[in-house]
Enzyme design. Structure first.
Site, PDB file in Angstrom:
ATOM      1  N   ASN A 140       3.143  -2.581  -5.386  1.00 41.53           N
ATOM      2  CA  ASN A 140       1.993  -2.204  -4.559  1.00 41.53           C
ATOM      3  C   ASN A 140       2.326  -2.096  -3.069  1.00 41.53           C
ATOM      4  O   ASN A 140       1.455  -1.810  -2.265  1.00 41.53           O
ATOM      5  CB  ASN A 140       0.819  -3.176  -4.782  1.00 41.53           C
ATOM      6  N   ASN A 150      -0.563   1.751  -8.570  1.00 43.92           N
ATOM      7  CA  ASN A 150      -0.501   1.101  -7.258  1.00 43.92           C
ATOM      8  C   ASN A 150       0.679   1.549  -6.403  1.00 43.92           C
ATOM      9  O   ASN A 150       0.584   1.590  -5.178  1.00 43.92           O
ATOM     10  CB  ASN A 150      -0.479  -0.417  -7.425  1.00 43.92           C
TER      11      ASN A 150
END
Length: 194
Positions: A72, A118
């Site tokens: 992420n 992500n």
């Protein structure tokens, strides 16, 4: 459709040996295979938050990058190296795991959204652009709703892993067109294989 030649290929995944063989690291498997084929090894690029190597593929100089941030935060690494070497989003290919494709399926895509991934979300945010190319490596969806996190952080079965490796090989076979900026030809070759 002619595009810019690819100057940076990013393999998405999570760092650390505990994640190495998980589905979420399929993008890393792709760039690892490219480096192996060229007899190159990755070196730590701390300032770019990743492992990188430069090689010549089909007569084109190209960087390979594996972010050492978690998935992420992938954009931190990608934008750092791209900005430093003045590589435009249109010259970047991001290889990543794809829930909407079965193991053994692989697709090229130019631009678009992040579909909840992500790593892609963070890269789009960091680059301020969605115009990079994606190599979508199929891993399939989990059978139970709500089990995505455990699924992507789990290891594929032996049969699934072999199918994914085969798909990676097919993508590598189309790389000459992609690196030269012939995106449509690369797509045609890759998407019509069975």
């Amino acid at each position: 459709m002619s595009t810019q030649p690819i100057k940076l290929i990013v393999g998405l995944g999570n760092p650390g040996s505990e994640y190495e063989a998980t589905r979420h690291n399929a993008g890393c498997w792709f760039v690892d295979r490219l480096a192996d084929r060229a007899n190159q090894s990755f070196k730590s690029e701390a300032r770019h938050h990743g492992l990188a190597c430069k090689l010549t593929l089909h007569g084109q100089e190209c960087w390979l990058l594996k972010p050492t941030t978690y998935m992420n935060r992938s954009g931190q690494s990608v934008s750092s190296l791209a900005n430093y070497f003045r590589i435009a989003p249109e010259e970047i290919l991001v290889a990543h795991d794809e829930l909407d494709l079965a193991p053994g399926d692989v697709r090229l895509k130019s631009g678009g959204g992040h579909a909840g991934h992500n790593g892609l979300r963070d890269i789009m945010s960091a680059l301020g652009s969605r115009d990079f190319h994606r190599l979508r490596i199929g891993i399939d969806r989990p059978r139970q709703p709500g089990a995505v996190v455990n699924y992507v952080l789990g290891r594929p079965s032996q049969a699934e892993r072999e199918a994914i490796e085969q798909a990676i090989e097919q993508a590598i076979d189309c790389l000459d067109d992609l690196l030269s900026g012939r995106l449509q030809q690369a797509m045609n070759r890759l998407h019509t294989r069975r």
